[in-house]
Design a protein around this motif. Structure first.
Motif, PDB file in Angstrom:
ATOM      1  N   ALA A 264       0.811  -1.216   0.000  1.00 17.11           N
ATOM      2  CA  ALA A 264       0.000   0.000   0.000  1.00 17.11           C
ATOM      3  C   ALA A 264       0.843   1.263   0.000  1.00 17.11           C
ATOM      4  CB  ALA A 264      -0.937  -0.010   1.206  1.00 17.11           C
ATOM      5  N   LYS A 265       2.039   1.192   0.534  1.00 16.75           N
ATOM      6  CA  LYS A 265       2.817   2.422   0.658  1.00 16.75           C
ATOM      7  C   LYS A 265       4.217   2.312   0.054  1.00 16.75           C
ATOM      8  CE  LYS A 265       4.264   1.395   5.440  1.00 16.75           C
ATOM      9  NZ  LYS A 265       4.295   1.917   6.810  1.00 16.75           N
ATOM     10  N   THR A 266       4.415   1.382  -0.888  1.00 17.39           N
ATOM     11  CA  THR A 266       5.715   1.231  -1.520  1.00 17.39           C
ATOM     12  C   THR A 266       6.155   2.524  -2.188  1.00 17.39           C
ATOM     13  OG1 THR A 266       5.402  -1.131  -1.889  1.00 17.39           O
ATOM     14  CG2 THR A 266       7.022  -0.028  -3.254  1.00 17.39           C
ATOM     15  N   ALA A 267       5.285   3.086  -3.013  1.00 14.23           N
ATOM     16  CA  ALA A 267       5.646   4.297  -3.756  1.00 14.23           C
ATOM     17  C   ALA A 267       5.952   5.450  -2.821  1.00 14.23           C
ATOM     18  CB  ALA A 267       4.516   4.672  -4.716  1.00 14.23           C
ATOM     19  N   GLU A 271       9.704   7.146  -2.589  1.00 11.20           N
ATOM     20  CA  GLU A 271       9.752   8.432  -3.285  1.00 11.20           C
ATOM     21  C   GLU A 271      10.950   9.268  -2.855  1.00 11.20           C
ATOM     22  OE1 GLU A 271       6.949  12.371  -4.112  1.00 11.20           O
ATOM     23  OE2 GLU A 271       6.202  10.687  -2.925  1.00 11.20           O
ATOM     24  N   GLY A 272      11.195   9.351  -1.575  1.00  7.88           N
ATOM     25  CA  GLY A 272      12.313  10.165  -1.115  1.00  7.88           C
ATOM     26  C   GLY A 272      13.493   9.353  -0.641  1.00  7.88           C
ATOM     27  N   GLU A 308       8.883  -4.789  -8.264  1.00  8.89           N
ATOM     28  CA  GLU A 308       8.430  -4.039  -9.436  1.00  8.89           C
ATOM     29  C   GLU A 308       8.829  -2.569  -9.353  1.00  8.89           C
ATOM     30  OE1 GLU A 308       4.358  -6.576 -10.463  1.00  8.89           O
ATOM     31  OE2 GLU A 308       4.276  -4.800  -9.182  1.00  8.89           O
ATOM     32  N   SER A 309       9.184  -2.102  -8.161  1.00  8.84           N
ATOM     33  CA  SER A 309       9.521  -0.694  -7.958  1.00  8.84           C
ATOM     34  C   SER A 309      10.888  -0.373  -8.545  1.00  8.84           C
ATOM     35  CB  SER A 309       9.512  -0.368  -6.458  1.00  8.84           C
ATOM     36  OG  SER A 309      10.683  -0.885  -5.835  1.00  8.84           O
ATOM     37  N   ARG A 310      11.279   0.874  -8.413  1.00  9.19           N
ATOM     38  CA  ARG A 310      12.521   1.339  -9.049  1.00  9.19           C
ATOM     39  C   ARG A 310      13.771   0.684  -8.475  1.00  9.19           C
ATOM     40  NH1 ARG A 310      15.252   5.121  -5.984  1.00  9.19           N
ATOM     41  NH2 ARG A 310      14.122   6.093  -4.250  1.00  9.19           N
ATOM     42  N   LEU A 311      13.692   0.060  -7.302  1.00  6.65           N
ATOM     43  CA  LEU A 311      14.847  -0.623  -6.712  1.00  6.65           C
ATOM     44  C   LEU A 311      14.819  -2.127  -6.963  1.00  6.65           C
ATOM     45  CD1 LEU A 311      15.213   1.163  -3.245  1.00  6.65           C
ATOM     46  CD2 LEU A 311      16.593   1.503  -5.294  1.00  6.65           C
TER      47      LEU A 311
END
Length: 621
Positions: A264-267, A271-272, A308-311
């Motif tokens: 729910a709060k991956t992004a 983000e920072g 799936e995220s940027r990392l």
């Protein structure tokens, strides 16, 4: 209630005592202190004080709920304590109380408890291990551009219907990781699509039992647009699971995640988030070690949004390295002082690709080990692999890919160029099958390579040559044998030409019928680098979109003639196609011959192959 009920009551009273900060009612007996659990012995576990702090916080949460429940049911401190209900009832009541009791900051106890559980998922890496890991991957002269590539590449499928089975690459560096994961994803999408709900299907021993069935009677479909998101996700999880257990020698898998991140709060969390050093990595990285495939499978599904995220690409590489173990990684390599992400463009090294393909971070692509004497060995691929590897560098005579990588269990290959990795695959496993003469050639080549001490240079000593002749039952005439041995070394190309002229009855390859294994088949090439392509008709306002590239190639492998006859046959095949009824026909006849660097890679696997395609030339860069 019995012994269990008494133990529950004692634990509940102890929790209440702790919540009142050492001032229990006078009539309460001194609670028994439970024995603390032993500290974990695995590498990379959290420090003992951190675990004690986590347990303390959990006890405080339980104590607060227990205190409120007891006060509600007890008329006065002097009253007898009520008989505790069954353990499962206690658990439900505590859960209700935690949910209803907001903390001082306005956050419910349920949310607070969830956050504590998230923080406990996985273990911190010790500082020295984090520093060693960072130095091993990036070295001590890391460029910002290279770090940006690895910090902004997720493991995500294409949204384009034609390439929906493929992973999209936006940055140049992590292609070695993405292409290898892609190869395993295709294995499951093409050949195990109906069994993706079974965590055990990613065990190669399970797959081995299915291999003969698929190779003899099964060909996958190329209707990739019909793949559902759930099917693709499960194929990705199976691919990751198989690779990690492969790196862990089949016994364990390490999953690296980011602390306090859920779907729910991956992004929001990422983000920072900045990971610019070993210390940054140590602060946020959490690792979990699994010996059960089912548990690891569930963990990967639970954390799929993070991969799936940027990392994602970086986290999966770290997971593979830790699954293998940092000490073993360094022992696998020819030169452990070099970083695994190569300068100056940040590409994954061959050692990274080999780690994901065979479970060992060896530096070379030949079979087995090469002994240079004096205790010096160069390590190659140790055994059979599920998916293989081909490279343009072999066609340029810079290396020699062994039979383990050229002939994998499934017809899928990672393709390497000077600066990029992509994937080649076939829908029908029959492209791997060999006829009698092909099997004969493969046997001779393996015997020759076993005596090749040049690191894949393609030549052997006279003594090694004599051993090859004994192992393969080849009987050269004395004059021809003397000609081959005159130079003191035997080169494969000269040996092969001599075999083509030697009759089959003497162990050679000469076939008076001329039917020496010609066949035709279809193969696909996937390049994950997103490219701008036209969507719709340009004359009516069509737009451009970014998508990976998929190319379908028709391949024809001519007979094994002598060199002059081979060249004549290529010309004939490129103009008229084949009408030979004995040919294994898996695709329409090839009508024209086209060339691209990918064709040179294909010819390292199928010598003399002639290829054609429709549309843009397949690109391996």
């Amino acid at each position: 209630m019995g012994d269990r009920g008494e133990e529950e009551e004692e634990e509940l009273q102890m929790a209440l005592r702790m919540s009142l900060q050492g001032s229990p009612p006078a009539q309460q007996p001194e609670p028994k202190r439970s024995k603390p659990p032993p500290p974990p012995a695995e590498e990379g576990v959290a420090a003992a004080d951190a675990e004690a702090e986590a347990r303390r916080k959990q006890r405080e949460l339980r104590a607060a709920a227990a205190e409120k429940r007891l006060r509600a049911v007890a008329p006065s401190p002097a009253a007898a304590a009520p008989r505790p209900p069954a353990p499962e009832v206690v658990a439900r009541e505590v859960e209700v109380e935690v949910k209803a009791d907001p903390g001082p900051s306005g956050v419910s106890m349920e949310e607070a408890k969830a956050e504590e559980v998230e923080e406990e998922k996985g273990e911190r890496l010790p500082t020295d291990v984090a520093e060693k890991l960072w130095l091993m991957v990036f070295g001590n002269k890391l460029e910002k551009e290279v770090l940006a590539q690895w910090s902004n590449q997720g493991i995500r499928f294409s949204s384009d219907p034609e390439t929906t089975m493929g992973l999209v690459q936006h940055e140049g560096g992590p292609c070695g990781v993405l292409a290898t994961v892609q190869a395993y994803v295709l294995k499951y999408l093409l050949f195990f699509s109906d069994e993706l709900g079974n965590p055990e299907v990613s065990d190669p021993f399970y797959a081995l039992g299915q291999r003969r069935f698929y190779q003899s009677s099964f060909a996958a479909r190329d209707d990739f647009s019909s793949l559902t998101d759930d099917r693709k996700m499960r194929a990705l999880v199976h691919a990751m699971l198989e690779i990690l257990f492969l790196c862990g020698t089949g016994n364990r898998a390490v999953v690296a995640t980011i602390g306090s991140v859920n779907e729910a709060k991956t992004a929001a969390v990422l983000e920072g988030l900045s990971v610019d050093s070993a210390m940054d990595l140590q602060k946020v990285l959490r690792i979990s070690t699994f010996t059960s495939r089912k548990d690891a499978f569930n963990s990967l599904i639970a954390n799929i949004s993070l991969f799936e995220s940027r990392l994602g690409a970086m986290l999966f590489l770290i997971s593979a390295l830790l699954s293998r173990g940092l000490e073993r990684i360094q022992a696998d390599r020819d030169d452990p002082s070099l970083p695994l992400v190569t300068a100056p463009f940040g590409h994954a090294s061959q050692e990274v690709v080999n780690l994901l393909l065979c479970g060992e971070a060896v530096s070379n692509v030949f079979d087995g080990k090469v002994d240079f004497g004096g205790g010096m060995f160069l390590n190659g691929i140790p055994n059979d692999v599920e998916v293989g590897f081909l490279t343009l560098l072999e066609s340029l005579n810079f290396c020699k890919v062994g039979q383990y990588l050229k002939c994998p269990k499934w017809p899928i290959w990672v393709v390497g160029s000077e600066s990029h990795y992509s994937v080649l695959f076939a829908l029908n496993p029959n492209v791997q099958e060999e006829n009698e003469l092909e099997e004969r050639e493969s046997k001779i080549r393996r015997a020759f390579d076993a005596q090749d001490q040049s690191g894949g240079g393609g030549f052997i000593s006279v003594e090694g040559f004599q051993q090859v002749l004994r192992d393969t039952d080849i009987n050269f005439p004395s004059d021809k044998l003397e000609d081959l041995c005159n130079a003191g070394i035997i080169v494969w190309s000269e040996f092969w030409q001599a075999l083509l002229q030697l009759d089959k009855r003497a162990g050679g390859m000469k076939d008076p019928t001329g039917l020496m294994g010609k066949k035709q088949f279809t193969i696909y090439h996937f390049n994950g680098i997103a490219k701008s392509v036209l969507n719709g008709n340009a004359n009516i306002g069509g737009s451009t979109i970014q998508r990976p590239r998929l190319c379908k190639l028709n391949v024809s492998v001519p007979p094994r003639w002598t060199q002059d006859e081979y060249l004549a046959d290529v010309v004939s095949a490129s103009t008229s196609g084949s009408k030979d009824d004995s040919v294994l026909s898996l695709a329409p006849p090839v009508q024209t011959s086209q060339h691209a660097p990918l064709v040179d890679c294909i010819r390292t696997r199928w010598p003399r192959a002639v290829c054609s395609w429709v549309g843009d030339m397949p690109s391996i860069v």
